[in-house]
Design a protein around this motif. Structure first.
Motif, PDB file in Angstrom:
ATOM      1  N   LYS A 184       2.917  17.148 -13.218  1.00  0.00           N
ATOM      2  CA  LYS A 184       1.832  17.194 -14.217  1.00  0.00           C
ATOM      3  C   LYS A 184       2.349  17.178 -15.656  1.00  0.00           C
ATOM      4  O   LYS A 184       1.892  17.926 -16.511  1.00  0.00           O
ATOM      5  N   ALA A 185       3.351  16.344 -15.918  1.00  0.00           N
ATOM      6  CA  ALA A 185       3.876  16.236 -17.287  1.00  0.00           C
ATOM      7  C   ALA A 185       2.992  15.292 -18.097  1.00  0.00           C
ATOM      8  O   ALA A 185       2.233  14.486 -17.559  1.00  0.00           O
ATOM      9  N   LYS A 186       3.100  15.389 -19.406  1.00  0.00           N
ATOM     10  CA  LYS A 186       2.234  14.622 -20.311  1.00  0.00           C
ATOM     11  C   LYS A 186       2.726  13.184 -20.487  1.00  0.00           C
ATOM     12  O   LYS A 186       1.976  12.308 -20.908  1.00  0.00           O
ATOM     13  N   ILE A 187       4.002  12.950 -20.196  1.00  0.00           N
ATOM     14  CA  ILE A 187       4.577  11.610 -20.357  1.00  0.00           C
ATOM     15  C   ILE A 187       5.137  11.160 -19.007  1.00  0.00           C
ATOM     16  O   ILE A 187       5.919  11.869 -18.372  1.00  0.00           O
ATOM     17  N   LEU A 188       4.727   9.963 -18.571  1.00  0.00           N
ATOM     18  CA  LEU A 188       5.174   9.412 -17.290  1.00  0.00           C
ATOM     19  C   LEU A 188       5.888   8.093 -17.525  1.00  0.00           C
ATOM     20  O   LEU A 188       5.373   7.210 -18.214  1.00  0.00           O
ATOM     21  N   ILE A 189       7.071   7.962 -16.958  1.00  0.00           N
ATOM     22  CA  ILE A 189       7.786   6.678 -16.956  1.00  0.00           C
ATOM     23  C   ILE A 189       7.638   6.116 -15.548  1.00  0.00           C
ATOM     24  O   ILE A 189       8.060   6.741 -14.573  1.00  0.00           O
ATOM     25  N   LEU A 190       7.020   4.962 -15.446  1.00  0.00           N
ATOM     26  CA  LEU A 190       6.749   4.347 -14.149  1.00  0.00           C
ATOM     27  C   LEU A 190       7.706   3.178 -13.969  1.00  0.00           C
ATOM     28  O   LEU A 190       7.607   2.181 -14.673  1.00  0.00           O
ATOM     29  N   ASP A 191       8.622   3.339 -13.019  1.00  0.00           N
ATOM     30  CA  ASP A 191       9.658   2.322 -12.844  1.00  0.00           C
ATOM     31  C   ASP A 191       9.300   1.360 -11.714  1.00  0.00           C
ATOM     32  O   ASP A 191      10.152   0.952 -10.935  1.00  0.00           O
ATOM     33  N   GLU A 192       7.983   1.036 -11.602  1.00  0.00           N
ATOM     34  CA  GLU A 192       7.486   0.078 -10.607  1.00  0.00           C
ATOM     35  C   GLU A 192       8.107   0.323  -9.234  1.00  0.00           C
ATOM     36  O   GLU A 192       8.894  -0.463  -8.751  1.00  0.00           O
ATOM     37  N   LEU A 206       9.368  15.778 -18.823  1.00  0.00           N
ATOM     38  CA  LEU A 206       9.041  14.361 -18.639  1.00  0.00           C
ATOM     39  C   LEU A 206       8.844  14.099 -17.153  1.00  0.00           C
ATOM     40  O   LEU A 206       9.294  14.859 -16.307  1.00  0.00           O
ATOM     41  N   ASN A 207       8.179  13.002 -16.849  1.00  0.00           N
ATOM     42  CA  ASN A 207       7.909  12.667 -15.461  1.00  0.00           C
ATOM     43  C   ASN A 207       8.334  11.227 -15.215  1.00  0.00           C
ATOM     44  O   ASN A 207       8.170  10.377 -16.089  1.00  0.00           O
ATOM     45  N   ILE A 208       8.869  10.965 -14.043  1.00  0.00           N
ATOM     46  CA  ILE A 208       9.289   9.595 -13.717  1.00  0.00           C
ATOM     47  C   ILE A 208       9.084   9.336 -12.237  1.00  0.00           C
ATOM     48  O   ILE A 208       9.290  10.225 -11.409  1.00  0.00           O
ATOM     49  N   ILE A 209       8.611   8.135 -11.936  1.00  0.00           N
ATOM     50  CA  ILE A 209       8.596   7.672 -10.543  1.00  0.00           C
ATOM     51  C   ILE A 209       9.669   6.588 -10.472  1.00  0.00           C
ATOM     52  O   ILE A 209       9.467   5.485 -10.963  1.00  0.00           O
ATOM     53  N   PRO A 210      10.839   6.917  -9.910  1.00  0.00           N
ATOM     54  CA  PRO A 210      11.960   5.972  -9.955  1.00  0.00           C
ATOM     55  C   PRO A 210      11.810   4.863  -8.927  1.00  0.00           C
ATOM     56  O   PRO A 210      10.977   4.930  -8.029  1.00  0.00           O
ATOM     57  N   GLN A 239       8.638   6.313  -0.484  1.00  0.00           N
ATOM     58  CA  GLN A 239       8.165   6.051  -1.843  1.00  0.00           C
ATOM     59  C   GLN A 239       6.907   6.842  -2.150  1.00  0.00           C
ATOM     60  O   GLN A 239       6.709   7.299  -3.275  1.00  0.00           O
ATOM     61  N   LEU A 240       6.072   7.042  -1.138  1.00  0.00           N
ATOM     62  CA  LEU A 240       4.857   7.853  -1.343  1.00  0.00           C
ATOM     63  C   LEU A 240       5.215   9.322  -1.587  1.00  0.00           C
ATOM     64  O   LEU A 240       4.561  10.010  -2.373  1.00  0.00           O
ATOM     65  N   ILE A 241       6.273   9.804  -0.920  1.00  0.00           N
ATOM     66  CA  ILE A 241       6.720  11.192  -1.154  1.00  0.00           C
ATOM     67  C   ILE A 241       7.244  11.333  -2.585  1.00  0.00           C
ATOM     68  O   ILE A 241       7.014  12.346  -3.247  1.00  0.00           O
ATOM     69  N   CYS A 242       7.955  10.289  -3.078  1.00  0.00           N
ATOM     70  CA  CYS A 242       8.430  10.320  -4.470  1.00  0.00           C
ATOM     71  C   CYS A 242       7.255  10.344  -5.445  1.00  0.00           C
ATOM     72  O   CYS A 242       7.316  10.997  -6.488  1.00  0.00           O
ATOM     73  N   LEU A 243       6.173   9.642  -5.096  1.00  0.00           N
ATOM     74  CA  LEU A 243       4.960   9.686  -5.935  1.00  0.00           C
ATOM     75  C   LEU A 243       4.371  11.097  -5.913  1.00  0.00           C
ATOM     76  O   LEU A 243       3.930  11.615  -6.957  1.00  0.00           O
ATOM     77  N   ALA A 244       4.373  11.724  -4.734  1.00  0.00           N
ATOM     78  CA  ALA A 244       3.844  13.094  -4.620  1.00  0.00           C
ATOM     79  C   ALA A 244       4.640  14.060  -5.494  1.00  0.00           C
ATOM     80  O   ALA A 244       4.068  14.965  -6.109  1.00  0.00           O
ATOM     81  N   ARG A 245       5.956  13.880  -5.576  1.00  0.00           N
ATOM     82  CA  ARG A 245       6.783  14.716  -6.461  1.00  0.00           C
ATOM     83  C   ARG A 245       6.284  14.621  -7.895  1.00  0.00           C
ATOM     84  O   ARG A 245       6.173  15.619  -8.608  1.00  0.00           O
ATOM     85  N   ALA A 246       6.057  13.379  -8.321  1.00  0.00           N
ATOM     86  CA  ALA A 246       5.622  13.155  -9.706  1.00  0.00           C
ATOM     87  C   ALA A 246       4.257  13.785  -9.966  1.00  0.00           C
ATOM     88  O   ALA A 246       4.015  14.363 -11.030  1.00  0.00           O
ATOM     89  N   LEU A 247       3.352  13.687  -8.983  1.00  0.00           N
ATOM     90  CA  LEU A 247       2.008  14.266  -9.146  1.00  0.00           C
ATOM     91  C   LEU A 247       2.063  15.784  -9.302  1.00  0.00           C
ATOM     92  O   LEU A 247       1.246  16.386  -9.991  1.00  0.00           O
ATOM     93  N   LEU A 248       3.068  16.397  -8.654  1.00  0.00           N
ATOM     94  CA  LEU A 248       3.204  17.866  -8.749  1.00  0.00           C
ATOM     95  C   LEU A 248       3.600  18.310 -10.152  1.00  0.00           C
ATOM     96  O   LEU A 248       3.216  19.391 -10.601  1.00  0.00           O
TER      97      LEU A 248
END
Length: 1199
Positions: free
Chosen positions: A1107-1115, A1030-1034, A1096-1105
């Motif tokens: 490449k999971a099929k499900i993303l939880i976006l915590d605004e 799973l993928n999440i941007i906390p 916060q941009l570095i945390c986004l970069a983590r998520a981009l790496l």
């Protein structure tokens, strides 16, 4: 007889067996009791002479016996009084040093903060302050040891003449060896300190970022880092252990080598010299006295050298760069509240200025906005006003008191009300007005104890929006003249933000007459500003009123036009936008509704539990199992052999003296003397080998125990559920890894082996004396009973005092850690002195336990030594009563052992107490073992490697609660997403939005129903198999100290090319390429050398790496400017176009263009449809949109 007095110490240096749990490295009797020892040596000599001659029975024998008792009793009283005074003095020194460190931490500049991590500063408070405390116990030896040596030599010269120089030569030869070992140990300990600093720093960061570790399934990677660091520490322990083996060989061989050399030379000087009992036992007693200062002296010197190391570290810290208050003029007369004139600033004087040539004048009572892109220097301007930056040139002026609201809200671990009052006097009417203006009244209704509810460390049990509003309320209540507000509106909802601006910050708010400087990304607020400062690349690009900037700045006009178009189009909905047409309503739609809020008692923060009663034997058994049974039994056998050899030596000397007295033939005496001397030497050598082997086995076993228990503790902590970390202060956990593990590493095995050795000593001593005087057993039995009675009475108190001391130490560490994280806020409010007082109070509570422990130990020592002194008296009286029926050699041996049993029994009882009180540390380390853990990381059933490939999430009658005794947080949740569908999840505070995402990651386990992802029930697979897919941007941008590359890819799974690719997608490539070390750029603790937006941009970069099929976006991009944010949103939509996205919406703009919207209410699904249909149905979703004023734009479009 000799081996019981000395051990290889827990800290890796020679030590006399300590006199108490708080006694430091070396606890020799100082000069106050030295004369007592010299005196009782003389009286024991007179007793032996009396028994040899028995010219007159009279009362002289009884006189000597009584005098012997009085002298040893006086020694007890003098020594205990000295130790009490000594320990309390050392405690005062430690307390003063802790106070100095705390005060200095309040003044550190940014450069110094980067030099000294939080872990290093905490280590200064614990380890280095302790080292200074330990020096107090050794410092008197520097003058008393040489004095004692001279006295003992003069008395030995009277007994043996020049032969004493032979024994002295042996002792003097060994001293340099001891000194060399001590020097090497010092270097190893210095290396160990650095490893400990690194360990504490790493642990602190991991525990603060535990949520990220669990969500990304990164625990094994960071576990490996801690274990690697731990292995380095154990390697140092091993090196010290090998030095201990070598030194123990020399140490235990010294008694027999000294006596061998002395008696050998004594015979060579004059063949007529006879070794009488008086000479043997008086000489041995004096050599014992002489040996102590000879070995104490290098120990004291070593302690001084080690303290010099600690003083060096403390000096570096205390002399480190401080903030310069004089760099800001605060006593000037003028019409502006804040003024910059040609001012340039940097975080480090050696670096390029971050802010350049600032020329700003802010009038009193003005409302000022500072705007600009990520990294343009907005927050740095506030830091410059606060005096947190290095002024390179120019003039800075500031008038009046300040209040500061930081970008990342700093919350104290205390009750809600105290967080807002922040040391100010309660004014109920104004307090309630502040609560109402900051929209906190609805939150207080939800809290179980209202404003008396305790908030956890770092505010872990309240939402991000609540943290910011509490932080704002604290500033408002302070009644300052200048308010520095670092983007406080980005973390709250649309209409809450509008309320905060209107009722607090704006022209009609509580602060309307104050000077307010607001850093913001919300451009719709600009028309209401008195002054706008546009930052670009660390310079003021433009400055003026809104109308002035519109008329002369084409770029700003274009920027605002783009903003307006984006707002109407709703293509890019952002967290940082507050709609200018919002309508204020009372109801709150809160950011990140923390699941704990509606869970009643689950909300409260746990205080550390203090166990009561005895430590279970199973705890000690657990240590022995970790130690290894092979090493346990081998060690027992070796110590038994060591003590048998020691007794054999003394019996042999006694036999020798007895035979020599009855031999008149010179040739026969000479021959037997040679044989006796050889066998005596052989027995001593064998004893040395036994002791040496014993030390080796203890070292091997203790290393195994330390490794095993630390690994178990780490594993248990990482497997604890996230809720545990939210309600337990981090200081409690760190305390177990530091103080408790230190006791297991360095002390517990030392106390255990000392107790075993003392037990064998006592048994041997009693057997020797009973062999000489069978009636002695009649005196021993009642005395042993009294010993056990005193021990039991003392142990109950001592054990509980130790537990209380352990529990009272955690708040000191937690408060210090909390202070360091919020030091900018504390300094801004000018509350340094109040926090220094709080620190003193916490240290004082810990000292109360310490003082009670010191007094308890002195109480025990006086009583135990008095009983031991009665044994000496009893043995001496029996010797007098025995008359001619017993040989003087046996009398000498018995009295010598009787004098020794006082100490041995004292140590035996004390070490039994030490074992139990220190076993509390093992108890605390093993405490987490029996707590409820998360499910296994990996299970036998594993999903396919390509799972999930569709991204279909299905909840079926799903229910969840946080604890069995609490109500359901989610009830009967049933819905299914399609592959690659974009779902928005909305609801008011406590509706269950975050609980839903937590259930998806199994942070919260089900109470009923199930969740399927691509047809697989997630409860049937391991947590890492689930979370890794799973993928999440906390919400919170958590970074760890280390390289940028490690922060992006801690598992080292991706190539540099892939890292650069995601950095480009996140618009960070240009910034990273400008860094000297690029991907290897060192991120400071908590990511403090990057702006919040960059984090916060570095945390986004983590998520981009991932490449999971499900993303939880915590605004999660509230701290990014509008332009960067628009680009980021475009990136998310493009790069995750083939993913199922679940967006937890804290503002409704972000879900308007979702495929479907899930509306939650009180843990149930209220609505689930497309946004357009939900608007047409005019249900709850429509009601929320109406409250936020968004339907004014959407209405015509959707009809």
């Amino acid at each position: 007889m000799f081996s019981s007095l000395w051990r290889w110490g827990a800290s890796g240096s020679y030590q006399r067996v300590p006199q108490g749990s708080w006694t430091q490295k070396c606890s020799p009797e100082k000069s106050a009791s030295f004369f007592s020892r010299i005196t009782y040596s003389w009286f024991s000599r007179q007793m032996i002479i009396f028994c040899e001659r028995r010219l007159d029975f009279g009362w002289s024998g009884y006189g000597y016996a009584l005098a012997l008792f009085v002298v040893v009793f006086l020694q007890t009283l003098i020594l205990q009084q000295y130790q009490r005074f000594n320990i309390l003095t050392s405690a005062k020194i430690k307390t003063a040093v802790i106070g100095l460190i705390y005060k200095k931490a309040m003044l550190l500049s940014n450069v110094s903060r980067r030099t000294f991590s939080t872990g290093e500063i905490i280590n200064l408070m614990s380890a280095d302050a302790q080292q200074l405390m330990e020096l107090t116990a050794n410092i008197n030896l520097l003058w008393s040891a040489p004095f004692q040596i001279l006295m003992a030599i003069s008395l030995l010269w009277q007994e043996l003449g020049p032969a004493v120089l032979g024994g002295m030569a042996v002792l003097v030869f060994v001293v340099p060896i001891n000194a060399l070992v001590a020097t090497r140990v010092k270097k190893l300990k210095n290396s160990q300190m650095k490893t400990k600093d690194k360990q504490i720093k790493l642990l602190k960061e991991i525990l603060h970022g535990i949520k990220i570790l669990k969500l990304y399934a990164w625990e094994p990677s960071y576990k490996k880092k801690i274990i690697e660091n731990r292995e380095q520490e154990l390697e140092v322990h091993k090196s010290i252990g090998y030095l201990a083996v070598f030194s123990m060989l020399t140490l235990t061989c010294i008694p027999f080598l000294v006596s061998l050399a002395t008696f050998g030379i004594y015979f060579l000087l004059d063949e007529g010299n006879i070794l009488t009992a008086a000479k043997v036992f008086t000489s041995m007693s004096l050599f014992n006295i002489l040996r102590l200062p000879l070995f104490d002296l290098p120990t004291a010197i070593s302690a001084v050298v080690q303290t010099k190391l600690s003083l060096g570290r403390l000096e570096d810290f205390l002399n480190s760069e401080e903030l310069l208050p004089q760099s800001i003029e605060t006593n000037y007369v003028g019409d502006h509240a804040i003024g910059f004139t040609n001012a340039s600033f940097s975080w480090d004087k050696t670096e390029i200025p971050v802010l350049k040539d600032l020329n700003i004048k802010i009038p009193e009572g003005a409302l000022v906005a500072i705007v600009g892109q990520v990294g343009s220097g907005k927050s740095s301007v506030l830091s410059a006003i606060l005096g947190e930056m290095e002024k390179i040139k120019g003039v800075v002026q500031r008038k009046g008191s300040m209040a500061y609201v930081s970008q990342q809200a700093w919350i104290q671990n205390c009750i809600f009300q105290e967080n807002i009052l922040f040391g100010s006097v309660m004014q109920r009417q104004f307090y309630e007005r502040v609560l109402e203006a900051c929209a906190l009244l609805p939150d207080l209704e939800q809290l179980p104890n209202g404003d008396q509810t305790e908030i956890g460390e770092r505010g872990v049990n309240i939402s991000g929006g609540q943290k910011h509003r509490v932080s704002l309320a604290r500033a408002v209540y302070s009644g300052a003249d200048i308010y520095l507000l670092d983007d406080p509106l980005s973390a709250v909802d649309v209409h809450v933000g509008k309320q905060l601006f209107e009722k607090v910050i704006g022209s009609s708010g509580i602060l309307k007459n104050k000077t307010r400087i607001l850093v913001t990304h919300n451009l719709t607020l600009l028309p209401q500003m008195d002054l706008i400062v546009v930052m670009e690349g660390g310079r003021v690009a433009q400055m003026g009123t809104y109308q002035e900037l519109l008329s002369k700045t084409k770029n700003l006009t274009n920027f605002l036009q783009i903003f307006s178009e984006q707002e109407k189009d709703h293509a890019l909905r952002r967290v940082s936008i507050i709609n200018s047409k919002t309508v204020l309503k009372d109801k709150v739609l809160e950011q990140n509704d923390r699941p704990l809020l509606d869970q009643g008692e689950h909300f409260s923060v746990r205080k550390e539990k203090v166990p009561v009663g005895g430590v279970k034997f199973s705890i000690i058994l657990k240590y022995l199992q970790a130690f290894g049974w092979l090493w346990v039994w081998l060690n027992m056998a070796l110590y038994l052999g060591q003590n048998l050899m020691g007794i054999g030596q003394n019996l042999w000397l006694s036999s020798w003296a007895k035979e020599a007295k009855h031999m008149s033939d010179f040739t026969e005496r000479k021959q037997i003397r040679s044989n006796k001397l050889s066998i005596y030497g052989l027995l001593g050598l064998m004893q040395g080998l036994f002791v040496c082997s014993g030390v080796y086995t203890v070292m091997r076993g203790s290393l195994a125990a330390s490794r095993t228990l630390h690994a178990q503790l780490l594993d248990n902590v990482l497997h604890l559920p996230l809720q545990f970390f939210e309600i337990n202060p981090i200081g409690q956990i760190i305390n177990r890894f530091t103080k408790d593990m230190f006791i297991i590493d360095m002390r517990f095995h030392y106390y255990l082996r000392t107790w075993v050795n003392c037990t064998l000593d006592v048994i041997g001593t009693v057997l020797v004396i009973v062999g000489a005087f069978p009636l002695f057993i009649l005196g021993v039995i009642p005395l042993v009973f009294l010993y056990f009675t005193i021990q039991r009475y003392y142990m109950a108190s001592s054990r509980q005092i130790r537990r209380l001391a352990g529990a009272s130490r955690s708040p000191v560490i937690s408060h210090f850690s909390e202070t360091l994280s919020g030091v900018s806020t504390i300094r801004a409010f000018g509350h340094e002195q109040r926090f220094i007082r709080q620190n003193k109070e916490l240290v004082n509570e810990n000292l109360i336990c310490f003082y009670n422990s010191v007094i308890a130990n002195r109480w025990l020592s006086v009583r135990l030594e008095f009983l031991g002194n009665l044994m000496v008296l009893f043995a001496a009286l029996l010797a007098v009563l025995a008359g001619d029926s017993i040989d003087s050699a046996i009398v000498g041996l018995s009295i010598s052992y009787a004098l020794n049993i006082t100490q041995s029994l004292n140590f035996w009882v004390r070490k039994a107490c030490e074992i139990e009180t220190n076993a509390v540390s093992i108890e605390r380390v093993c405490e987490y073992e029996n707590m409820d853990k998360e499910a296994p990381w990996i299970m036998s059933k594993r999903p396919p490697s390509q799972w999930p490939n569709k991204g279909i999430v299905e909840f079926i009658n799903y229910q969840a609660r946080y604890r069995d005794d609490l109500s359901l947080a989610l009830q009967d949740i049933t819905f299914q997403t399609h592959g690659e569908e974009k779902i928005g999840i909305v609801g008011r505070t406590g509706a269950g939005k975050s609980t839903l995402s937590n259930c998806l990651f199994r942070i919260v386990e089900r109470s009923g129903g199930k969740i399927l992802i691509d047809g697989i029930d997630i409860s049937t697979i391991g947590l890492h198999d689930l979370r890794g897919k799973l993928n999440i941007i906390p919400q919170d941008p958590v970074l760890f100290s280390g390289t940028l590359q490690m922060n992006l890819d801690p598992l080292d799974k991706y190539s540099d090319g892939e890292l650069w690719e995601v950095l480009e997608l996140c618009h960070l490539k240009e910034f990273v390429q400008s860094l000297p070390k690029k991907l290897l750029h060192e991120i400071s603790e908590g990511g403090e050398n990057l702006s919040v937006g960059q984090r916060q941009l570095i945390c986004l970069a983590r998520a981009l790496l991932r490449k999971a099929k499900i993303l939880i976006l915590d605004e999660a991009t509230a701290s990014i400017d509008f332009e960067t944010d628009s680009l980021v949103q475009t990136t998310i939509r493009k790069e995750f176009s083939d993913c199922t996205i679940l967006t937890i919406a804290h503002r409704l703009h972000s879900v308007i263009d979702s495929d479907r919207v899930l509306v939650l209410d009180s843990g149930r699904i209220a609505e689930f449809e497309t946004p357009q249909r939900l608007i047409r149905q005019k249900g709850r979703f429509f009601e929320m949109l109406t409250e936020a004023g968004i339907t004014q734009d959407l209405g015509p479009k959707n009809k």
